[in-house]
Design a protein around this motif. Structure first.
Motif, PDB file in Angstrom:
ATOM      1  N   ALA A  79      -0.198  -1.140 -20.167  1.00 37.58           N
ATOM      2  CA  ALA A  79      -0.591  -0.195 -19.120  1.00 37.58           C
ATOM      3  C   ALA A  79      -1.431  -0.895 -18.051  1.00 37.58           C
ATOM      4  N   LYS A  80      -2.265  -1.824 -18.460  1.00 34.50           N
ATOM      5  CA  LYS A  80      -3.080  -2.586 -17.506  1.00 34.50           C
ATOM      6  C   LYS A  80      -2.198  -3.431 -16.594  1.00 34.50           C
ATOM      7  N   GLU A  81      -1.226  -4.134 -17.182  1.00 36.02           N
ATOM      8  CA  GLU A  81      -0.291  -4.933 -16.391  1.00 36.02           C
ATOM      9  C   GLU A  81       0.499  -4.051 -15.422  1.00 36.02           C
ATOM     10  N   THR A  82       0.844  -2.856 -15.880  1.00 29.07           N
ATOM     11  CA  THR A  82       1.568  -1.910 -15.028  1.00 29.07           C
ATOM     12  C   THR A  82       0.776  -1.585 -13.784  1.00 29.07           C
ATOM     13  N   LEU A  83      -0.502  -1.261 -13.948  1.00 27.88           N
ATOM     14  CA  LEU A  83      -1.314  -0.885 -12.800  1.00 27.88           C
ATOM     15  C   LEU A  83      -1.422  -2.040 -11.802  1.00 27.88           C
ATOM     16  N   ILE A  84      -1.647  -3.227 -12.295  1.00 23.90           N
ATOM     17  CA  ILE A  84      -1.729  -4.404 -11.419  1.00 23.90           C
ATOM     18  C   ILE A  84      -0.424  -4.581 -10.655  1.00 23.90           C
ATOM     19  N   ARG A  85       0.710  -4.493 -11.361  1.00 21.74           N
ATOM     20  CA  ARG A  85       2.024  -4.666 -10.730  1.00 21.74           C
ATOM     21  C   ARG A  85       2.308  -3.551  -9.720  1.00 21.74           C
ATOM     22  N   GLU A  86       2.085  -2.305 -10.117  1.00 17.53           N
ATOM     23  CA  GLU A  86       2.406  -1.178  -9.239  1.00 17.53           C
ATOM     24  C   GLU A  86       1.589  -1.211  -7.940  1.00 17.53           C
ATOM     25  N   ILE A  87       0.296  -1.497  -8.048  1.00 22.02           N
ATOM     26  CA  ILE A  87      -0.536  -1.548  -6.842  1.00 22.02           C
ATOM     27  C   ILE A  87      -0.075  -2.685  -5.936  1.00 22.02           C
ATOM     28  N   LYS A  88       0.258  -3.816  -6.514  1.00 27.76           N
ATOM     29  CA  LYS A  88       0.743  -4.956  -5.720  1.00 27.76           C
ATOM     30  C   LYS A  88       2.071  -4.605  -5.043  1.00 27.76           C
ATOM     31  N   GLU A  89       3.001  -3.990  -5.790  1.00 23.41           N
ATOM     32  CA  GLU A  89       4.297  -3.632  -5.223  1.00 23.41           C
ATOM     33  C   GLU A  89       4.173  -2.579  -4.128  1.00 23.41           C
ATOM     34  N   GLU A  90       3.329  -1.588  -4.345  1.00 26.17           N
ATOM     35  CA  GLU A  90       3.252  -0.446  -3.425  1.00 26.17           C
ATOM     36  C   GLU A  90       2.346  -0.690  -2.222  1.00 26.17           C
ATOM     37  N   THR A  91       1.285  -1.504  -2.380  1.00 25.21           N
ATOM     38  CA  THR A  91       0.303  -1.666  -1.304  1.00 25.21           C
ATOM     39  C   THR A  91       0.130  -3.108  -0.843  1.00 25.21           C
ATOM     40  N   ALA A  92       0.690  -4.060  -1.561  1.00 20.93           N
ATOM     41  CA  ALA A  92       0.508  -5.493  -1.304  1.00 20.93           C
ATOM     42  C   ALA A  92      -0.941  -5.926  -1.528  1.00 20.93           C
ATOM     43  N   GLN A  93      -1.691  -5.153  -2.295  1.00 18.50           N
ATOM     44  CA  GLN A  93      -3.095  -5.463  -2.590  1.00 18.50           C
ATOM     45  C   GLN A  93      -3.245  -5.925  -4.037  1.00 18.50           C
ATOM     46  N   ASP A  94      -4.191  -6.836  -4.252  1.00 17.22           N
ATOM     47  CA  ASP A  94      -4.559  -7.267  -5.598  1.00 17.22           C
ATOM     48  C   ASP A  94      -5.694  -6.385  -6.097  1.00 17.22           C
ATOM     49  N   VAL A  95      -5.720  -6.163  -7.413  1.00 18.19           N
ATOM     50  CA  VAL A  95      -6.791  -5.370  -8.012  1.00 18.19           C
ATOM     51  C   VAL A  95      -7.558  -6.212  -9.010  1.00 18.19           C
ATOM     52  N   THR A  96      -8.778  -5.790  -9.261  1.00  8.99           N
ATOM     53  CA  THR A  96      -9.661  -6.508 -10.162  1.00  8.99           C
ATOM     54  C   THR A  96     -10.532  -5.501 -10.906  1.00  8.99           C
ATOM     55  N   ASP A  97     -11.301  -5.987 -11.870  1.00  5.88           N
ATOM     56  CA  ASP A  97     -12.285  -5.187 -12.598  1.00  5.88           C
ATOM     57  C   ASP A  97     -11.697  -3.926 -13.229  1.00  5.88           C
ATOM     58  N   LEU A  98     -10.529  -4.033 -13.829  1.00  6.83           N
ATOM     59  CA  LEU A  98      -9.915  -2.880 -14.473  1.00  6.83           C
ATOM     60  C   LEU A  98     -10.646  -2.535 -15.765  1.00  6.83           C
ATOM     61  N   LYS A  99     -10.962  -1.269 -15.927  1.00  6.39           N
ATOM     62  CA  LYS A  99     -11.615  -0.781 -17.139  1.00  6.39           C
ATOM     63  C   LYS A  99     -10.993   0.560 -17.506  1.00  6.39           C
TER      64      LYS A  99
END
Length: 173
Positions: A79-99
């Motif tokens: 699920a964590k990998e999903t969120l990172i991938r989806e945000i990158k695909e949809e917004t072209a943004q990287d995410v960090t500090d997932l909790k």
């Protein structure tokens, strides 16, 4: 949902007193829930008492509520990998500090069709600070094209002046 018209301009609830909503290139195509259990992951991005959320439209193109960004878990992915991938695909943004802050089981109905989701919910941050300075964030989904997410005060959701999906999410925040 009833509206109390106490909003400031650009609150995102769609009430006539709030002024125009951001333009969307085209209304998203009508959608229906899948007739299977869908596992999704969503990100809670916060800014000064607000969360970033995307509009959920009815078949007439009207906003019926808001949902944080995210998407479906693919086979073999966490699920964590999903969120990172989806945000990158949809917004072209990287995410960090997932909790991870919780998991919700969401039974819902949309235009008479029932849906069932298992929702992994994460607090997350955008790696790029400039995202927090903009009022809107463009995102693109394959089935509905370019849309905009916006920062909406948590208080509006808590006061039930606008709907937040999935149901029960506000209790985790």
């Amino acid at each position: 949902m009833a509206h109390d018209h106490s909003c400031s301009a650009g609150c995102g609830c769609g009430a006539p007193s709030t002024g125009p909503r951001p333009e969307v290139s085209q209304a998203p195509a009508p959608w229906r829930p899948r007739q299977t259990v869908r596992v999704i992951s969503i990100g809670i991005f916060t800014r000064e008492g607000q969360i970033l959320a995307a509009p959920v439209h009815d078949d007439q193109g009207q906003i019926k509520g808001w949902r944080p960004l995210g998407g479906g878990v693919e086979f073999g992915e966490t699920a964590k990998e999903t969120l990172i991938r989806e945000i990158k695909e949809e917004t072209a943004q990287d995410v960090t500090d997932l909790k991870q802050i919780g998991v919700l089981e969401n039974h819902f109905e949309h235009h008479g069709d029932k849906g069932h989701e298992i929702v992994f919910v994460y607090h997350a941050r955008f790696a790029e600070a400039a995202v927090y300075e903009a009022d809107l964030l463009a995102f693109s989904e394959e089935q509905s094209g370019e849309q905009y997410a916006k920062w909406i005060p948590l208080e509006k959701f808590r006061a039930k002046r606008v709907a937040l999906y999935p149901e029960g999410l506000i209790d985790l925040l």
